[in-house]
Scaffold this motif. Sequence first.
Motif, PDB file in Angstrom:
ATOM      1  N   LEU A  30       0.831  -1.199   0.000  1.00  8.56           N
ATOM      2  CA  LEU A  30       0.000   0.000   0.000  1.00  8.56           C
ATOM      3  C   LEU A  30       0.872   1.259   0.000  1.00  8.56           C
ATOM      4  CD1 LEU A  30      -2.860   1.185   0.121  1.00  8.56           C
ATOM      5  CD2 LEU A  30      -2.715   1.021   2.615  1.00  8.56           C
ATOM      6  N   ALA A  31       1.891   1.275   0.828  1.00  9.38           N
ATOM      7  CA  ALA A  31       2.778   2.446   0.907  1.00  9.38           C
ATOM      8  C   ALA A  31       3.462   2.706  -0.431  1.00  9.38           C
ATOM      9  CB  ALA A  31       3.813   2.248   2.015  1.00  9.38           C
ATOM     10  N   ALA A  32       3.969   1.657  -1.066  1.00 10.92           N
ATOM     11  CA  ALA A  32       4.655   1.824  -2.357  1.00 10.92           C
ATOM     12  C   ALA A  32       3.682   2.286  -3.436  1.00 10.92           C
ATOM     13  CB  ALA A  32       5.324   0.513  -2.762  1.00 10.92           C
ATOM     14  N   ALA A  33       2.476   1.746  -3.417  1.00 12.42           N
ATOM     15  CA  ALA A  33       1.472   2.155  -4.404  1.00 12.42           C
ATOM     16  C   ALA A  33       1.082   3.619  -4.194  1.00 12.42           C
ATOM     17  CB  ALA A  33       0.240   1.246  -4.310  1.00 12.42           C
ATOM     18  N   LEU A  34       0.985   4.045  -2.946  1.00  6.66           N
ATOM     19  CA  LEU A  34       0.661   5.443  -2.667  1.00  6.66           C
ATOM     20  C   LEU A  34       1.756   6.390  -3.158  1.00  6.66           C
ATOM     21  CD1 LEU A  34      -0.931   5.063   0.867  1.00  6.66           C
ATOM     22  CD2 LEU A  34      -2.088   5.959  -1.189  1.00  6.66           C
ATOM     23  N   VAL A  35       3.003   5.980  -3.010  1.00  7.65           N
ATOM     24  CA  VAL A  35       4.111   6.797  -3.522  1.00  7.65           C
ATOM     25  C   VAL A  35       3.994   6.934  -5.041  1.00  7.65           C
ATOM     26  CG1 VAL A  35       6.628   6.862  -3.883  1.00  7.65           C
ATOM     27  CG2 VAL A  35       5.694   6.325  -1.617  1.00  7.65           C
ATOM     28  N   GLU A  36       3.764   5.808  -5.711  1.00  7.26           N
ATOM     29  CA  GLU A  36       3.621   5.846  -7.176  1.00  7.26           C
ATOM     30  C   GLU A  36       2.413   6.689  -7.575  1.00  7.26           C
ATOM     31  OE1 GLU A  36       4.408   5.207 -11.182  1.00  7.26           O
ATOM     32  OE2 GLU A  36       5.673   4.785  -9.461  1.00  7.26           O
ATOM     33  N   ALA A  37       1.315   6.534  -6.863  1.00  4.40           N
ATOM     34  CA  ALA A  37       0.110   7.311  -7.161  1.00  4.40           C
ATOM     35  C   ALA A  37       0.383   8.801  -6.996  1.00  4.40           C
ATOM     36  CB  ALA A  37      -1.030   6.874  -6.250  1.00  4.40           C
ATOM     37  N   GLY A  38       1.101   9.158  -5.948  1.00  4.50           N
ATOM     38  CA  GLY A  38       1.443  10.556  -5.710  1.00  4.50           C
ATOM     39  C   GLY A  38       2.295  11.132  -6.827  1.00  4.50           C
ATOM     40  N   SER A  39       3.168  10.308  -7.394  1.00  4.59           N
ATOM     41  CA  SER A  39       4.046  10.801  -8.465  1.00  4.59           C
ATOM     42  C   SER A  39       3.278  11.080  -9.749  1.00  4.59           C
ATOM     43  CB  SER A  39       5.184   9.806  -8.725  1.00  4.59           C
ATOM     44  OG  SER A  39       4.711   8.674  -9.421  1.00  4.59           O
ATOM     45  N   THR A  40       2.097  10.496  -9.902  1.00 12.11           N
ATOM     46  CA  THR A  40       1.288  10.751 -11.098  1.00 12.11           C
ATOM     47  C   THR A  40       0.469  12.025 -10.963  1.00 12.11           C
ATOM     48  OG1 THR A  40      -0.723   9.609 -10.379  1.00 12.11           O
ATOM     49  CG2 THR A  40       0.999   8.249 -11.432  1.00 12.11           C
ATOM     50  N   GLY A  41       0.316  12.496  -9.728  1.00  9.52           N
ATOM     51  CA  GLY A  41      -0.529  13.653  -9.497  1.00  9.52           C
ATOM     52  C   GLY A  41      -2.003  13.300  -9.432  1.00  9.52           C
ATOM     53  N   GLY A  42      -2.306  12.003  -9.535  1.00  6.87           N
ATOM     54  CA  GLY A  42      -3.695  11.569  -9.505  1.00  6.87           C
ATOM     55  C   GLY A  42      -4.192  11.332  -8.092  1.00  6.87           C
ATOM     56  N   ARG A  43      -5.465  10.967  -7.993  1.00  2.00           N
ATOM     57  CA  ARG A  43      -6.101  10.649  -6.718  1.00  2.00           C
ATOM     58  C   ARG A  43      -6.698   9.252  -6.850  1.00  2.00           C
ATOM     59  NH1 ARG A  43      -8.203  16.288  -7.659  1.00  2.00           N
ATOM     60  NH2 ARG A  43      -9.785  15.103  -8.742  1.00  2.00           N
ATOM     61  N   PHE A  44      -6.139   8.324  -6.110  1.00  2.00           N
ATOM     62  CA  PHE A  44      -6.464   6.921  -6.295  1.00  2.00           C
ATOM     63  C   PHE A  44      -7.045   6.292  -5.031  1.00  2.00           C
ATOM     64  CE2 PHE A  44      -3.306   7.911  -9.407  1.00  2.00           C
ATOM     65  CZ  PHE A  44      -3.568   7.105 -10.502  1.00  2.00           C
ATOM     66  N   ASN A  45      -7.771   5.225  -5.246  1.00  2.00           N
ATOM     67  CA  ASN A  45      -8.140   4.274  -4.209  1.00  2.00           C
ATOM     68  C   ASN A  45      -7.258   3.067  -4.458  1.00  2.00           C
ATOM     69  OD1 ASN A  45     -10.871   5.062  -2.741  1.00  2.00           O
ATOM     70  ND2 ASN A  45     -10.995   5.771  -4.859  1.00  2.00           N
ATOM     71  N   ILE A  46      -6.667   2.525  -3.401  1.00  2.00           N
ATOM     72  CA  ILE A  46      -5.742   1.402  -3.543  1.00  2.00           C
ATOM     73  C   ILE A  46      -6.129   0.343  -2.525  1.00  2.00           C
ATOM     74  CG2 ILE A  46      -3.330   0.654  -3.457  1.00  2.00           C
ATOM     75  CD1 ILE A  46      -2.684   3.720  -4.020  1.00  2.00           C
ATOM     76  N   ALA A  47      -6.245  -0.896  -2.998  1.00  2.00           N
ATOM     77  CA  ALA A  47      -6.603  -2.016  -2.140  1.00  2.00           C
ATOM     78  C   ALA A  47      -5.550  -3.109  -2.249  1.00  2.00           C
ATOM     79  CB  ALA A  47      -7.966  -2.581  -2.549  1.00  2.00           C
ATOM     80  N   VAL A  48      -5.369  -3.843  -1.160  1.00  2.00           N
ATOM     81  CA  VAL A  48      -4.487  -5.008  -1.144  1.00  2.00           C
ATOM     82  C   VAL A  48      -5.270  -6.136  -0.488  1.00  2.00           C
ATOM     83  CG1 VAL A  48      -2.257  -5.957  -0.435  1.00  2.00           C
ATOM     84  CG2 VAL A  48      -2.476  -3.493  -0.864  1.00  2.00           C
ATOM     85  N   THR A  49      -5.348  -7.271  -1.180  1.00  2.00           N
ATOM     86  CA  THR A  49      -6.048  -8.437  -0.630  1.00  2.00           C
ATOM     87  C   THR A  49      -5.112  -9.622  -0.516  1.00  2.00           C
ATOM     88  OG1 THR A  49      -6.764  -9.314  -2.775  1.00  2.00           O
ATOM     89  CG2 THR A  49      -8.232  -7.716  -1.699  1.00  2.00           C
ATOM     90  N   ASP A  50      -5.561 -10.615   0.229  1.00  2.00           N
ATOM     91  CA  ASP A  50      -4.823 -11.870   0.311  1.00  2.00           C
ATOM     92  C   ASP A  50      -5.221 -12.762  -0.867  1.00  2.00           C
ATOM     93  OD1 ASP A  50      -7.327 -12.998   0.971  1.00  2.00           O
ATOM     94  OD2 ASP A  50      -6.821 -13.230   3.093  1.00  2.00           O
ATOM     95  N   SER A  51      -4.766 -13.997  -0.866  1.00  2.00           N
ATOM     96  CA  SER A  51      -5.004 -14.894  -2.003  1.00  2.00           C
ATOM     97  C   SER A  51      -6.464 -15.324  -2.139  1.00  2.00           C
ATOM     98  CB  SER A  51      -4.106 -16.126  -1.909  1.00  2.00           C
ATOM     99  OG  SER A  51      -4.403 -16.854  -0.734  1.00  2.00           O
ATOM    100  N   ALA A  52      -7.273 -15.089  -1.126  1.00  2.00           N
ATOM    101  CA  ALA A  52      -8.700 -15.392  -1.210  1.00  2.00           C
ATOM    102  C   ALA A  52      -9.509 -14.171  -1.645  1.00  2.00           C
ATOM    103  CB  ALA A  52      -9.206 -15.890   0.144  1.00  2.00           C
TER     104      ALA A  52
END
Length: 159
Positions: free
Chosen positions: A18-40
Amino acid sequence: MHTRPALALTLAGAQAALAAALVEAGSTGGRFNIAVTDSAGDLLAFARMDGAFAESGPIAIDKCRTVVRFGGAPTAGLYEALAGEDAVVRGIANRPGIAAFGGGVPVVVDGQVIGAVGASGGSAAQDAEVAAAGAAAVVSAPAPAPASPDADATEEVTP
């Protein structure tokens, strides 16, 4: 054999993704929702950036669930694989919880799909880049150092 050993994505791993995805999202200047799930497909971590559309949150989760329920196929690849099958695409698109467009990627460790990262809020390509950055953070995380054989030994101190 009726069982198999499996790796599991931990909360710490999900938070790293989540932290890494937020950094990447911030670099785009966009506003994102980001989710992380387990294998189920069960939610481990989620963030909605300031100003992100609330309805994109469930889409990010659906992207994760689509990845794990289709054997680890990234959602962009799933759409491409079905592109020539119009009836199948329409049928899948009408299933609740399926998101067959870019922005969902698997978290793979030692060849096992242990979870997924989904992003929603940008273009399909941007969503995929944000999700991939999150997944890469788990895959590239250093393994904990093995405990030394003497880790449990106590040292006797004499005055």
